[in-house]
Design a protein around this motif. Structure first.
Motif, PDB file in Angstrom:
ATOM      1  N   ARG A 249      65.866  53.197  48.195  1.00 49.44           N
ATOM      2  CA  ARG A 249      65.848  54.191  49.274  1.00 49.44           C
ATOM      3  C   ARG A 249      65.193  53.657  50.554  1.00 49.44           C
ATOM      4  O   ARG A 249      64.961  54.422  51.488  1.00 49.44           O
ATOM      5  N   ALA A 252      66.884  54.313  53.895  1.00 50.48           N
ATOM      6  CA  ALA A 252      67.051  55.740  54.230  1.00 50.48           C
ATOM      7  C   ALA A 252      65.730  56.396  54.631  1.00 50.48           C
ATOM      8  O   ALA A 252      65.733  57.535  55.098  1.00 50.48           O
ATOM      9  N   ARG A 253      64.620  55.680  54.473  1.00 52.03           N
ATOM     10  CA  ARG A 253      63.308  56.293  54.706  1.00 52.03           C
ATOM     11  C   ARG A 253      62.898  56.327  56.173  1.00 52.03           C
ATOM     12  O   ARG A 253      61.923  56.971  56.539  1.00 52.03           O
ATOM     13  N   ASP A 255      64.594  56.500  60.375  1.00 59.19           N
ATOM     14  CA  ASP A 255      65.797  56.700  61.172  1.00 59.19           C
ATOM     15  C   ASP A 255      65.965  55.566  62.175  1.00 59.19           C
ATOM     16  O   ASP A 255      65.221  54.569  62.135  1.00 59.19           O
ATOM     17  N   TYR A 263      62.227  62.642  51.940  1.00 58.98           N
ATOM     18  CA  TYR A 263      63.182  62.461  50.851  1.00 58.98           C
ATOM     19  C   TYR A 263      64.341  63.452  50.922  1.00 58.98           C
ATOM     20  O   TYR A 263      65.504  63.086  50.824  1.00 58.98           O
ATOM     21  N   GLN A 266      67.004  62.602  53.579  1.00 60.67           N
ATOM     22  CA  GLN A 266      67.580  61.260  53.630  1.00 60.67           C
ATOM     23  C   GLN A 266      69.094  61.281  53.443  1.00 60.67           C
ATOM     24  O   GLN A 266      69.632  62.126  52.720  1.00 60.67           O
TER      25      GLN A 266
END
Length: 417
Positions: A249, A252-253, A255, A263, A266
């Motif tokens: 992840r 995705a953590r 931007d 979370y 995401q």
């Protein structure tokens, strides 16, 4: 590729290999000698490659140069020669010229494994063990470690010097650990790598590059442990599974502006499926081996299980009940206020906000921003005034700019702005 680009990559890959082999050959008493030889080797590469261009086999060139510099040191330093040569050669009478550095893949892996148990020696405190692991096994300098720990370079430099002195004074041997030593010391090794990974994954201020590097290095050393029959135990596989799930992840953590994305917000398309698949593979190995070797379940099994269920979409009906069940087990095994906070959030997903508020308020972490942040979220839509109070308190206590930005966003939504 130019030498300015390839040397940093080679340094990260080869530094820890050469350090491990040299320290294994010389012993921790001569740790600084090994470090000097490796530093001189890379300095020579930077100078010579800048003039003559890259050699055909850069890594091979580094190994030959490191061997020659080790030989030079043996020739120049009589005391060093008299102590080291008998230890590394079957027949010391054959002379220094016969000295060789075994940089075969098998010997390098064995040396790195041995060094892991040296670095995680109880003579040093956990913070020093982490710093040593980053320095000796991952090739991080004091500046990079200071950035990761959000502290001053001088603090890290002194910590490293004290930790290395402890290894020298206690003459910690660099050798393959016995089965008994592994049973006794592996928990310390795993906890050190767990904390190294966490420094990267949960870092509040270090650069994205350093954070990713910390996680990758922790995972590289974990893979080394799973590849050795001596250390490929259930807890080892469970911890590597946990790291894979979290690392999946990473992209995705944050931007496009580098700000933290929670979370629940995401973009699942940014999650790295191959890493999730690897996590599931190591999780299977952890459970498979656990049944074969021991009935015990570790915190790493439970945390990996929680991370495993987090990899499922919200539509999966069993997701939050399973996460809640695993948190219940984790808290019985090893209580921590942070785990209790996370359990309260899972409880809100299963039994609703009112039940979760009652549990969260029992934890009483009144001086931690995460406690107030959670209560702010739980009270939203239940008692909005209390939600506002807790979010403002959380913002007051938050130490990082990222945390404050997230809380500002929650307050704006709550106020309808």
């Amino acid at each position: 590729m130019r030498h300015q680009e390839i040397i940093p990559n080679l340094f990260r890959m080869e530094h820890q290999k050469m350090i491990s082999v040299l320290i294994r050959s010389f012993g921790t008493e001569y740790l600084e000698v090994a470090e000097d030889i490796v530093s001189d080797t890379f300095l020579a590469a930077a100078e010579l490659w800048g003039l003559k261009g890259l050699p055909e086999n850069p890594a091979g060139w580094l190994y030959v140069t490191a061997k020659n510099k080790a030989l030079d040191h043996l020739r120049r330093n009589k005391l060093f020669r008299e102590k080291i040569v008998p230890n590394v050669m079957a027949d010391a009478k054959t002379g220094v010229e016969q000295f060789d550095l075994d940089l075969s893949e098998a010997h390098v892996k064995d040396s790195q494994l041995a060094m892991l148990f040296v670095v995680c020696n109880p003579y040093n405190k956990p913070a020093a063990q982490i710093a040593l692991a980053l320095n000796l096994l991952c090739g991080f300098g004091a500046d990079e470690i200071a950035a990761a720990f959000l502290t001053d370079r001088e603090v890290i430099y002194k910590r490293l010097q004290r930790a290395k002195q402890q290894l020298r004074l206690n003459q910690v041997a660099v050798e393959q650990p016995s089965t008994a030593q592994i049973k006794e010391r592996l928990p310390e090794v795993l906890m050190t790598l767990y904390l190294v990974f966490n420094e990267g994954y949960y870092s509040e201020g270090a650069s994205k590059l350093i954070r990713e590097d910390l996680c990758k290095e922790a995972m590289r050393l974990m893979i080394l442990l799973t590849e050795s029959p001596l250390t490929a135990l259930p807890t080892t596989h469970a911890l590597l599974a946990l790291m894979c799930f979290h690392a999946s992840r990473f992209d995705a953590r944050t931007d496009n502006n580098g700000e933290v994305v929670l979370y629940r917000d995401q973009n699942r398309k940014l999650w790295e499926q191959p890493l999730i698949d690897k996590g599931r593979y190591y999780m299977h190995k952890a459970m498979e081996k656990k049944q074969e070797m021991t009935p015990e379940i570790s915190r790493f099994h439970l945390e990996a299980g929680i991370a495993f269920w987090h990899s499922f979409p919200e539509e999966q009906q069993q997701k939050w009940p399973q996460i809640l069940k695993l948190y219940d087990q984790l808290l019985l095994l090893e209580y921590s206020p942070m785990a209790a906070l996370n359990r309260a959030y899972a409880l809100s997903k299963v039994e609703g906000k009112t039940a979760a508020i009652q549990e969260a308020e029992k934890i009483g972490l009144k001086n931690h921003h995460l406690y107030h942040s959670l209560l702010g979220e739980l009270y939203e839509g239940v008692v909005d005034e209390k939600a506002k109070f807790h979010l403002e308190k959380a913002r007051e206590l938050a130490k990082s700019a990222d945390a404050r930005r997230i809380l500002d966003g929650k307050l704006r939504i709550l106020k309808g702005n």
